[in-house]
Write a protein that holds these residues in place. Sequence first.
Motif, mmCIF file in Angstrom:
data_model
loop_
_atom_site.group_PDB
_atom_site.id
_atom_site.type_symbol
_atom_site.label_atom_id
_atom_site.label_comp_id
_atom_site.label_asym_id
_atom_site.label_seq_id
_atom_site.Cartn_x
_atom_site.Cartn_y
_atom_site.Cartn_z
ATOM 1 N N UNK A 117 0.203 -93.041 -105.838
ATOM 2 C CA UNK A 117 1.420 -92.226 -105.975
ATOM 3 C C UNK A 117 1.066 -90.771 -106.329
ATOM 4 N N UNK A 118 0.062 -90.637 -107.190
ATOM 5 C CA UNK A 118 -0.367 -89.287 -107.561
ATOM 6 C C UNK A 118 -0.947 -88.557 -106.347
ATOM 7 N N UNK A 119 -1.766 -89.257 -105.566
ATOM 8 C CA UNK A 119 -2.340 -88.643 -104.366
ATOM 9 C C UNK A 119 -1.238 -88.272 -103.379
ATOM 10 N N UNK A 120 -0.232 -89.118 -103.233
ATOM 11 C CA UNK A 120 0.888 -88.837 -102.334
ATOM 12 C C UNK A 120 1.676 -87.625 -102.825
ATOM 13 N N UNK A 121 1.866 -87.518 -104.121
ATOM 14 C CA UNK A 121 2.604 -86.380 -104.678
ATOM 15 C C UNK A 121 1.809 -85.086 -104.504
ATOM 16 N N UNK A 122 0.495 -85.152 -104.605
ATOM 17 C CA UNK A 122 -0.342 -83.959 -104.439
ATOM 18 C C UNK A 122 -0.314 -83.474 -102.996
ATOM 19 N N UNK A 124 2.258 -83.626 -100.906
ATOM 20 C CA UNK A 124 3.633 -83.441 -100.448
ATOM 21 C C UNK A 124 3.828 -82.113 -99.725
ATOM 22 N N UNK A 125 3.165 -81.042 -100.119
ATOM 23 C CA UNK A 125 3.350 -79.729 -99.493
ATOM 24 C C UNK A 125 2.423 -79.497 -98.321
ATOM 25 N N UNK A 126 1.507 -80.353 -98.075
ATOM 26 C CA UNK A 126 0.529 -80.133 -97.011
ATOM 27 C C UNK A 126 0.895 -80.981 -95.804
ATOM 28 N N UNK A 127 1.074 -80.273 -94.686
ATOM 29 C CA UNK A 127 1.314 -80.965 -93.428
ATOM 30 C C UNK A 127 0.299 -80.446 -92.437
ATOM 31 N N UNK A 128 -0.438 -81.326 -91.875
ATOM 32 C CA UNK A 128 -1.451 -80.915 -90.937
ATOM 33 C C UNK A 128 -1.191 -81.627 -89.621
ATOM 34 N N UNK A 129 -1.041 -80.860 -88.555
ATOM 35 C CA UNK A 129 -0.800 -81.454 -87.243
ATOM 36 C C UNK A 129 -2.139 -81.689 -86.564
ATOM 37 N N UNK A 130 -2.288 -82.805 -86.008
ATOM 38 C CA UNK A 130 -3.498 -83.138 -85.273
ATOM 39 C C UNK A 130 -3.346 -82.629 -83.840
ATOM 40 N N UNK A 131 -4.426 -82.123 -83.252
ATOM 41 C CA UNK A 131 -4.314 -81.646 -81.863
ATOM 42 C C UNK A 131 -4.027 -82.819 -80.927
ATOM 43 N N UNK A 132 -3.186 -82.538 -79.969
ATOM 44 C CA UNK A 132 -2.846 -83.578 -79.003
ATOM 45 C C UNK A 132 -3.981 -83.698 -78.000
ATOM 46 N N UNK A 133 -4.290 -84.875 -77.636
ATOM 47 C CA UNK A 133 -5.338 -85.087 -76.643
ATOM 48 C C UNK A 133 -4.674 -85.388 -75.312
#
Length: 148
Positions: A117-122, A124-133
């Motif tokens: 839960x702590x890792x999930x809360x940390x 929360x603000x980071x969104x990283x899109x993976x490149x589409x193949x």
Amino acid sequence: MTPALDERNRIRAAMDRILGGTPEHSNGALTIVALAAEAQVPRNALTQRHTDLRSEFYDKVCARGEMPDNEKRLRQQLRRPKELWGADAEQITQLKADVEALVGALHQSTVENALLRQQLADRAGVFRALPAQPRARDSADPELPGLR
């Protein structure tokens, strides 16, 4: 002869017959009930008036190395509860060990859950899109019917 003296004589004779294995008026069991029946006297004659003869009878039975029938019966009745108590004690020991293991597993799961839960809360603000193949086109691909 007085009734008490006659009773004592009959009880002594009955004792001899029972201990000799030749009962006439009873089943020959090594009990006060059988002795009273063999002597043809009421049981309370042995339990209240002639307690010394009752004790003498039991002493003679024990001296022969035999235990009275009522004691055999009681020992047999006690054997089963003792076996059950032993089995219960083993089961209780196993259950206590199981409880300790389960408490440890629950504690470990709680700690891991809190960490996740702590890792999930940390994050929360980071969104990283993976490149589409790019997808390889296959002529047998059902989604692309016009490309054959």
